[in-house]
Design a protein around this motif. Sequence first.
Motif, short mmCIF file in Angstrom:
data_model
loop_
_atom_site.label_atom_id
_atom_site.label_comp_id
_atom_site.label_asym_id
_atom_site.label_seq_id
_atom_site.Cartn_x
_atom_site.Cartn_y
_atom_site.Cartn_z
N ASP A 132 0.85 -1.20 0.00
CA ASP A 132 0.00 0.00 0.00
C ASP A 132 0.88 1.25 0.00
O ASP A 132 1.98 1.25 0.53
CB ASP A 132 -0.88 0.06 1.27
N ALA A 133 0.39 2.31 -0.56
CA ALA A 133 1.02 3.64 -0.48
C ALA A 133 2.49 3.63 -0.87
O ALA A 133 3.32 4.23 -0.23
CB ALA A 133 0.85 4.21 0.94
N TYR A 134 2.83 2.90 -1.93
CA TYR A 134 4.19 2.88 -2.46
C TYR A 134 5.21 2.34 -1.47
O TYR A 134 6.37 2.73 -1.49
CB TYR A 134 4.61 4.28 -2.93
N SER A 135 4.82 1.46 -0.60
CA SER A 135 5.76 0.88 0.36
C SER A 135 6.22 -0.48 -0.15
O SER A 135 5.74 -0.98 -1.15
CB SER A 135 5.09 0.75 1.73
N HIS A 136 7.14 -1.08 0.57
CA HIS A 136 7.67 -2.39 0.15
C HIS A 136 6.98 -3.52 0.88
O HIS A 136 6.32 -3.32 1.91
CB HIS A 136 9.18 -2.44 0.39
N SER A 137 7.15 -4.71 0.37
CA SER A 137 6.60 -5.91 0.99
C SER A 137 7.11 -6.02 2.43
O SER A 137 8.29 -5.80 2.70
CB SER A 137 7.05 -7.13 0.20
N GLY A 138 6.23 -6.36 3.33
CA GLY A 138 6.61 -6.58 4.71
C GLY A 138 6.59 -5.34 5.59
O GLY A 138 6.75 -5.45 6.80
N LEU A 139 6.38 -4.18 5.02
CA LEU A 139 6.35 -2.96 5.83
C LEU A 139 4.95 -2.76 6.39
O LEU A 139 3.96 -2.85 5.67
CB LEU A 139 6.72 -1.74 4.99
N VAL A 140 4.88 -2.53 7.70
CA VAL A 140 3.61 -2.20 8.34
C VAL A 140 3.80 -0.92 9.15
O VAL A 140 4.79 -0.75 9.84
CB VAL A 140 3.08 -3.35 9.24
N ILE A 141 2.85 -0.01 9.01
CA ILE A 141 2.89 1.27 9.72
C ILE A 141 1.49 1.54 10.24
O ILE A 141 0.52 1.50 9.47
CB ILE A 141 3.31 2.43 8.80
N ASP A 142 1.38 1.82 11.54
CA ASP A 142 0.06 2.12 12.08
C ASP A 142 -0.22 3.61 12.06
O ASP A 142 0.62 4.42 11.65
CB ASP A 142 -0.13 1.52 13.49
N GLU A 143 -1.41 3.98 12.52
CA GLU A 143 -1.84 5.38 12.47
C GLU A 143 -1.06 6.30 13.40
O GLU A 143 -1.15 7.51 13.31
CB GLU A 143 -3.35 5.48 12.77
N HIS A 144 -0.24 5.71 14.30
CA HIS A 144 0.58 6.51 15.22
C HIS A 144 2.02 6.63 14.76
O HIS A 144 2.86 7.18 15.48
CB HIS A 144 0.53 5.91 16.63
N GLY A 145 2.32 6.08 13.59
CA GLY A 145 3.68 6.15 13.06
C GLY A 145 4.58 5.02 13.48
O GLY A 145 5.76 5.01 13.15
N ASN A 146 4.07 4.05 14.24
CA ASN A 146 4.86 2.87 14.59
C ASN A 146 5.07 2.06 13.32
O ASN A 146 4.11 1.73 12.63
CB ASN A 146 4.14 2.02 15.64
N ALA A 147 6.32 1.73 13.02
CA ALA A 147 6.63 1.04 11.77
C ALA A 147 7.56 -0.13 12.03
O ALA A 147 8.40 -0.09 12.93
CB ALA A 147 7.29 2.01 10.79
N ALA A 148 7.38 -1.18 11.23
CA ALA A 148 8.26 -2.34 11.33
C ALA A 148 8.36 -3.01 9.97
O ALA A 148 7.40 -3.04 9.20
CB ALA A 148 7.72 -3.34 12.36
N ASN A 149 9.54 -3.54 9.69
CA ASN A 149 9.78 -4.32 8.48
C ASN A 149 9.76 -5.79 8.90
O ASN A 149 10.67 -6.26 9.58
CB ASN A 149 11.13 -3.95 7.87
N LEU A 150 8.72 -6.50 8.50
CA LEU A 150 8.54 -7.89 8.92
C LEU A 150 9.58 -8.84 8.35
O LEU A 150 9.66 -9.99 8.77
CB LEU A 150 7.14 -8.37 8.53
N HIS A 151 10.40 -8.38 7.43
CA HIS A 151 11.46 -9.22 6.86
C HIS A 151 12.73 -9.20 7.71
O HIS A 151 13.64 -9.98 7.45
CB HIS A 151 11.80 -8.78 5.44
N LEU A 152 12.84 -8.31 8.69
CA LEU A 152 14.05 -8.21 9.49
C LEU A 152 14.02 -9.19 10.66
O LEU A 152 13.07 -9.19 11.46
CB LEU A 152 14.22 -6.79 10.04
#
Length: 134
Positions: A65-85
């Motif tokens: 979504d929104a031009y991001s990469h596979s595995g990236l998740v970002i919530d409405e508070h700006g918490n972000a994580a790359n699930l591939h790491l």
Amino acid sequence: MGGRGRLRRLAGPCGEVWWWRVGHRHRPDGGPCQETLVLYRDGRTDRPAARLVFRGGPGRVAGSDAYSHSGLVIDEHGNAANLHLPSVVRAFVDVVRAREPAGGEVDGWPLLPAIVRCAAEATPGVPPCSPPGP
């Protein structure tokens, strides 16, 4: 990285071995995309210990979504994580071990702030709510 959906090995605390994979799926009704992190314990790849699901939606980015990469998740508070790491997966393993989910699907969004905190605590000098580092 390569091998989207392949199982990867992660050594846990006290000699535990976890296996994990990241996936992306689309809802049949055309709804928002979903990123999944599937965790298997002690080589039991026939039955997941947990399937964390991140459904995209207002204020939430899940995967491509929104031009991001596979595995990236970002919530409405700006918490972000790359699930591939592996470091991020290790933080999820620690949370899953503490909560002992029943093995079915678990909404991953409520766990994300704890994962970001855990990653920040593991990296001295990083301000709170910073995305996990390498």
